[in-house]
Structures are given as structure tokens and as C-alpha cells.
Design an enzyme around this catalytic site. Structure first.
Site, PDB file in Angstrom:
ATOM      1  N   PHE A  66       0.818  -1.209   0.000  1.00 34.27           N
ATOM      2  CA  PHE A  66       0.000   0.000   0.000  1.00 34.27           C
ATOM      3  C   PHE A  66       0.852   1.259   0.000  1.00 34.27           C
ATOM      4  O   PHE A  66       0.338   2.356   0.128  1.00 34.27           O
ATOM      5  CB  PHE A  66      -0.940   0.012   1.210  1.00 34.27           C
ATOM      6  CG  PHE A  66      -1.838  -1.192   1.267  1.00 34.27           C
ATOM      7  CD1 PHE A  66      -2.621  -1.535   0.174  1.00 34.27           C
ATOM      8  CD2 PHE A  66      -1.890  -1.981   2.409  1.00 34.27           C
ATOM      9  CE1 PHE A  66      -3.449  -2.643   0.220  1.00 34.27           C
ATOM     10  CE2 PHE A  66      -2.715  -3.090   2.465  1.00 34.27           C
ATOM     11  CZ  PHE A  66      -3.483  -3.431   1.367  1.00 34.27           C
ATOM     12  N   HIS A  77      27.921  16.204   2.485  1.00 33.63           N
ATOM     13  CA  HIS A  77      28.229  17.454   1.770  1.00 33.63           C
ATOM     14  C   HIS A  77      27.905  17.305   0.294  1.00 33.63           C
ATOM     15  O   HIS A  77      28.772  17.405  -0.574  1.00 33.63           O
ATOM     16  CB  HIS A  77      29.701  17.834   1.987  1.00 33.63           C
ATOM     17  CG  HIS A  77      30.039  18.062   3.434  1.00 33.63           C
ATOM     18  ND1 HIS A  77      30.198  19.308   3.993  1.00 33.63           N
ATOM     19  CD2 HIS A  77      30.199  17.174   4.455  1.00 33.63           C
ATOM     20  CE1 HIS A  77      30.451  19.197   5.278  1.00 33.63           C
ATOM     21  NE2 HIS A  77      30.464  17.900   5.594  1.00 33.63           N
ATOM     22  N   HIS A  81      24.033  22.239   0.617  1.00 38.35           N
ATOM     23  CA  HIS A  81      24.259  21.688   1.956  1.00 38.35           C
ATOM     24  C   HIS A  81      24.930  22.703   2.854  1.00 38.35           C
ATOM     25  O   HIS A  81      25.536  23.670   2.384  1.00 38.35           O
ATOM     26  CB  HIS A  81      25.109  20.412   1.882  1.00 38.35           C
ATOM     27  CG  HIS A  81      26.538  20.666   1.543  1.00 38.35           C
ATOM     28  ND1 HIS A  81      27.002  20.747   0.260  1.00 38.35           N
ATOM     29  CD2 HIS A  81      27.623  20.867   2.332  1.00 38.35           C
ATOM     30  CE1 HIS A  81      28.303  20.979   0.260  1.00 38.35           C
ATOM     31  NE2 HIS A  81      28.716  21.069   1.511  1.00 38.35           N
ATOM     32  N   HIS A  87      33.111  20.497  10.740  1.00 39.75           N
ATOM     33  CA  HIS A  87      33.595  20.015   9.440  1.00 39.75           C
ATOM     34  C   HIS A  87      35.087  20.301   9.276  1.00 39.75           C
ATOM     35  O   HIS A  87      35.790  19.563   8.590  1.00 39.75           O
ATOM     36  CB  HIS A  87      32.790  20.691   8.333  1.00 39.75           C
ATOM     37  CG  HIS A  87      33.213  20.387   6.939  1.00 39.75           C
ATOM     38  ND1 HIS A  87      33.527  19.108   6.514  1.00 39.75           N
ATOM     39  CD2 HIS A  87      33.369  21.194   5.846  1.00 39.75           C
ATOM     40  CE1 HIS A  87      33.852  19.150   5.223  1.00 39.75           C
ATOM     41  NE2 HIS A  87      33.780  20.388   4.809  1.00 39.75           N
TER      42      HIS A  87
END
Ligand code: MN
Length: 269
Positions: A66, A77, A81, A87
Site C-alpha cells: 500500500f 556534503h 548543503h 567540518h
């Protein structure tokens, strides 16, 4: 209905009315996310992230009669983004993407148009003088602002080769000078930098000192980056509001993000 939902908040009610009557337009600054979305390619010996892809699990069939649903596979990245402080090595003790105070993900958009300069020089670097010229016309960059570099690079977004613009000397895409990256990160109370290119630093920035100065100075000073933006040409120099919405990935160094802008009386596309 709207009235009852917003009882007690005249400010938000009047804001919602601007969306309903069309005086404020919501623009999508996001590159659609698919396996075709251009992504950074690091040179040897560095290891690249995987591209985005969908893996079908069911499609109204035996595994799920379904419903249809997919697994997603992606690097952090990829596509439009956000870069979180952790980082970069300079921000390693800072926030991961889930820890970013959400208030900082909404702010005034300050748009600098470098399209003409980049058209004749794809390696063009934003300078302190460029920002000072912009400030002379538009006022000092305000607290919480997202500085957005309009370069026209988005027109290359349909082709990885054109977007990365690599030749035998490296990738030729615009960015920010070393001096300007440090100055913006330390002398202006902005929240982040947004660009149309694949990364917040210029294509040649691996050879700068420090290498990748926007990453180094912004993420090391608790500021953020957002990449692969589109539709910046529809924003005024000042007056728009940007909404940056990365996923709250615990421990994440970044995340694909939906980026929206609220613009009063926006010109049509
Ligand atoms: Mn990134």
C-alpha cells in the site's frame, strides 16, 4: 480559520497575510537533490563522499503493497548543503550540525553580485574592497546576516564538468580571498556565507595559505557555509530573509539543506 489559528499573535498573523496576499514570495534557493546533482571531486589521495542516490524498498508491491518508500544514500556534503563548524579542523571543538542554534538558521540575506567579474574570470575572489563597496551602498553587514555571493555559476549546474570547471591546473570556480575570508569571519557579525558553487571556497583554494580559507576562518569562528544555491539573482541586495534548514544529524559535519528566501515584491523568474 487563519484568524483562530493565529489568535494572540498579531505579528505572525500579519506575516502570514503577506504570504497569502502575495506581497511576500517564498523562493527556493535549493538545487534539486538527485544522483545527477553535481558534487565535489577531491584529487588523489583524498577520499570522496558518495553521491546522493535513492534505493527503492517498496513501490505499492509485495515489499509494501500500500506504500512506496526508499532508502537514501548520501554523503553529508552533497548538493545544496550546510557546513557545520566541526567540518573543519579549525572548528573541531565547535558545534555539529544538530547543535547549531536554530535562530541562526534564519537571518537577513546580504547579496553581493559578482556576476560580471566572474564572467571574465572564473577564478575571481571576493575582496575586502568589494565588501566595503557593497557596504557603502547598502550599509554595514548586519548581525546574523548570511552573505550570499551571486556569481551566475548556477547556470552551469546541469553539468558536473561545467560546474567543477576542471583543467590540468585544477578547478576554476570563484570564491573569497584569504584576506577577505579572515576579515569577514572576525570583523563582521555575520552568521554564514552562501555560494552558488560546489563549495564555499574557490576551486584553487587548496593552494592558498591557509588552504581553503573560508572553511578555515568561518568554521573556526563559529560561522557556517552553504553551497550550490540557485535563484540568487531574484534576491535584492538587502531586505530578503533566508531560511537554511539542514537535517539535525547527531555528530554530523554538515547536511543537505533546503534553503528558502522570503522576498518582498520579488521579480518573476
Ligand atoms: Mn561542505
Amino acid at each position: 480559520m487563519t484568524e483562530s489559528l493565529t489568535t494572540g499573535s498579531a505579528t505572525l498573523a500579519s506575516f502570514l497575510a503577506t504570504l497569502t496576499d502575495g506581497s511576500v514570495t517564498v523562493l527556493d534557493l535549493t538545487t534539486p537533490l538527485s544522483s545527477e546533482t553535481p558534487a565535489l571531486v577531491l584529487p588523489d589521495p583524498f577520499v570522496n563522499l558518495i553521491d546522493f542516490s535513492l534505493e527503492e524498498v517498496s513501490a505499492y508491491n509485495e515489499p509494501g503493497p500500500f506504500w512506496r518508500h526508499n532508502n537514501i544514500h548520501t554523503g553529508e556534503h552533497i548538493g545544496t548543503h550546510l557546513d557545520a563548524p566541526i567540518h573543519w579542523i579549525s572548528g573541531r571543538d565547535g558545534h555539529d550540525v544538530s547543535q547549531i542554534p536554530v535562530e541562526r538558521l534564519i537571518g537577513p540575506a546580504a547579496v553581493i553580485d559578482l556576476t560580471d567579474k566572474v564572467a571574465t574570470d572564473p577564478d575571481y575572489l571576493l575582496s575586502v574592497a568589494d565588501v566595503e563597496d557593497w557596504e557603502a551602498a547598502n550599509g554595514t553587514l548586519p548581525a546574523g546576516a548570511w552573505l550570499l555571493l551571486r556569481t551566475g555559476w548556477e547556470t552551469r549546474g546541469g553539468s558536473q564538468a561545467e560546474f567543477l570547471n576542471v583543467d590540468d591546473t585544477g578547478s576554476h570556480t570563484p570564491g573569497v580571498s584569504v584576506e577577505c575570508a579572515e576579515w569577514l569571519a572576525t570583523q563582521r557579525p555575520i552568521t554564514g556565507l552562501g555560494v552558488e558553487t560546489v563549495g564555499v571556497d574557490a576551486g584553487m583554494a587548496g593552494g592558498f595559505e591557509p588552504a581553503f580559507p573560508v572553511h578555515y576562518h568561518f568554521l573556526g569562528n563559529d560561522k557556517y557555509g552553504v553551497t550550490s544555491l540557485r535563484n540568487l539573482g531574484r534576491l535584492p541586495a538587502t531586505g530578503a530573509v533566508i531560511v537554511v534548514a539542514p537535517l539535525p544529524i547527531v555528530g554530523g559535519t554538515g547536511s543537505p539543506a533546503r534553503v528558502l528566501a522570503l522576498v518582498e515584491n520579488a521579480p518573476s523568474a
